[in-house]
Write an enzyme that holds these catalytic residues in place. Structure first.
Site, PDB file in Angstrom:
ATOM      1  N   HIS A   1      20.023  45.031  52.900  1.00 32.90           N
ATOM      2  CA  HIS A   1      21.453  45.182  53.150  1.00 32.90           C
ATOM      3  C   HIS A   1      22.131  43.860  52.804  1.00 32.90           C
ATOM      4  O   HIS A   1      21.463  42.825  52.661  1.00 32.90           O
ATOM      5  CB  HIS A   1      21.720  45.510  54.622  1.00 32.90           C
TER       6      HIS A   1
ATOM      7  N   CYS B   1      24.547  45.546  49.052  1.00 37.37           N
ATOM      8  CA  CYS B   1      26.001  45.615  48.968  1.00 37.37           C
ATOM      9  C   CYS B   1      26.603  44.215  48.966  1.00 37.37           C
ATOM     10  O   CYS B   1      26.029  43.275  49.501  1.00 37.37           O
ATOM     11  CB  CYS B   1      26.570  46.395  50.144  1.00 37.37           C
TER      12      CYS B   1
END
Length: 469
Positions: free
Chosen positions: A306, A349
């Site tokens: 992430h 991301c």
């Protein structure tokens, strides 16, 4: 000190590791007698309280030393500082002496091999230093025996010169030029003189911008060519235990398998590291940077996790700056890779914005706040590729892996692209990913979204990976 502040300090102590306490203690410049009695955060805080360095009305010194050792997570989560406050603090360090900041910075730039060299030059055979690889321990002993002090950096500077650490010598010279009183200045590459690797820095007179000129290629003729390191974070249970709403990254193992299929047959040593905290991610890459890469001609790293703008997230839910990960391999911190290509692929991301079949998951943690004030370092021979552009999310199929990594690996395995420069291959991948429309589940509805990868290159030559054998 009232009970509320004591409870706060106790909570901070629980988040501090042994190495954190050692670094905090070093920055405090306490008398030797006090330092020897401090074994944990609680005893350190009591000592600082007695010396009026922290109080219920003023925790500024504590905030500064926590920021200096990189524990911004504690500033956010325990001391309730937002990013603007952290940025202001970073630009106005007042309580830590410039001398201490200098030595701490030097310590963070000394690898295990450097520490052993310094111990040898100092003839440091004392029992306390015999089995330590800690740069802080060595610097502390130098201060104790009088060979290092605010007014006497000559011995340290001499030994760093013998160790060919010109970058650290320049830091000391800058400090001395300011009389030791000015705020510590970080030295940029333009101030340094780096000895470049002869294997990859020869004949760089070709200018691709002139007619008839071709771009020289990086020389990749070693066996193995180098490491292909995969940092693969899938299970974020530890983050959830800390009350952070971060989902597991299903499908990431599919990406890791595909990466191995691309780089193992190319004579790269592929090594995967699963489910690392933010500090473990940094520690693992520091370990690779401290190895001798003389008989290798490149370094490749995939980070699957992430993330947010400028950061990737450990399984503990804490973020680490991408620039802190890549700087481990710059010309100062990893001299045996100087002049050789260092490539980082970031599958994470870079924000929460949607760029507008199968339901895809977001590779982002819940908070979009990140340390986005500093850009990635501009060092020679780096290429850093991202699954998405800044501020936007990347997509991952829980069954088939991430959109970007799968497209990238397919292109790298394509025999028709075997002789293409990596930057050209990335452009092809960008086009393929950008042309597709994907379905993302948002608030129980499926929305059509786009994804746009990007890359940042400081490569000085064409990088053509060796063919799959």
């Amino acid at each position: 000190m009232d009970e509320t502040v004591r409870v706060l300090l106790l909570a901070i102590n629980e988040d501090l590791g042994k190495n954190d306490v050692k670094q905090l203690l070093y920055l405090c410049e306490l008398p030797t007698a006090d330092r020897e009695d401090i074994k944990d955060g609680k005893s350190l805080f009591l000592c600082l309280e007695k010396r009026d360095l922290i109080s219920e009305k003023d925790l500024s010194f504590l905030k500064e030393i926590l920021l200096t050792i990189g524990r911004k997570d504690i500033l956010r989560n325990k001391l309730s500082m937002d990013q603007k406050e952290i940025n202001r603090l970073q630009n106005s360090i007042q309580h830590i002496s410039p001398y201490r900041l200098l030595l701490y910075d030097i310590s963070q730039n000394l690898g295990t091999n450097d520490v052993q060299k310094l111990k040898f030059l100092l003839n440091a055979n004392t029992a306390k230093l015999e089995n330590t690889d800690s740069s802080l321990d060595v610097l502390s002993e130098m201060e104790k025996d009088g060979s290092l002090g605010k007014e006497d950096l000559k011995t340290l500077k001499k030994h760093l010169g013998h160790m060919e650490r010109k970058d650290l010598v320049v830091k000391i010279e800058e400090f001395e030029a300011k009389g030791g009183e000015a705020s510590y200045l970080d030295i940029t590459l333009k101030n340094m003189s780096i000895q470049e690797s002869s294997s990859n820095r020869q004949n760089i007179h070709h200018d691709a911008s002139e007619p008839g000129k071709t771009l020289e290629k990086y020389k990749l003729d070693k066996n193995p060519h180098g490491y292909c390191v995969i940092l693969n974070n899938e299970d974020f249970e530890e983050a959830r235990a800390r009350k952070k709403d971060i989902k597991n990254r299903k499908g990431t193992d599919k990406d890791a398998v595909t990466i191995k299929e691309v780089f193992s047959p190319r004579q790269y040593v592929v090594e995967e590291h699963k489910d690392l905290t933010s500090q473990e991610m940094l520690s693992v890459l520091k370990k690779y940077s401290q190895e001798d890469h003389t008989e290798k001609d490149s370094f490749v790293c995939f980070i699957l996790s992430h993330g947010n703008l400028g950061t990737v997230t450990g399984v503990d839910g804490e973020e680490v700056l991408i620039k802190d990960l890549t700087r481990c391999f710059n010309g100062f911190n990893c001299q045996s890779l100087t002049g050789k290509p260092k490539v980082f692929f970031i599958q994470a991301c870079q924000g929460d914005r949607v760029d507008g079949g199968v339901v895809y998951e977001r590779d982002s943690s819940t908070s979009c706040e990140s340390d986005n004030t500093a850009r990635l370092p501009i060092y020679a021979d780096f290429l850093t590729a991202f699954a998405c552009v800044e501020d936007y999310m990347s997509l991952r199929d829980p069954q088939n892996g991430s959109i970007y990594i799968q497209r990238l690996c397919t292109a790298l395995k394509d025999p028709n692209l075997a002789h293409e420069d990596l930057k050209n291959i990335l452009t092809i991948v960008h086009n393929e990913v950008a042309e597709e429309t994907y379905k993302l589940k948002i608030n129980r509805t499926r929305e059509s979204v786009k994804q746009m990868p990007s890359f940042k290159s400081e490569l000085c030559k064409a990088l053509i990976f060796p063919p799959i054998s």
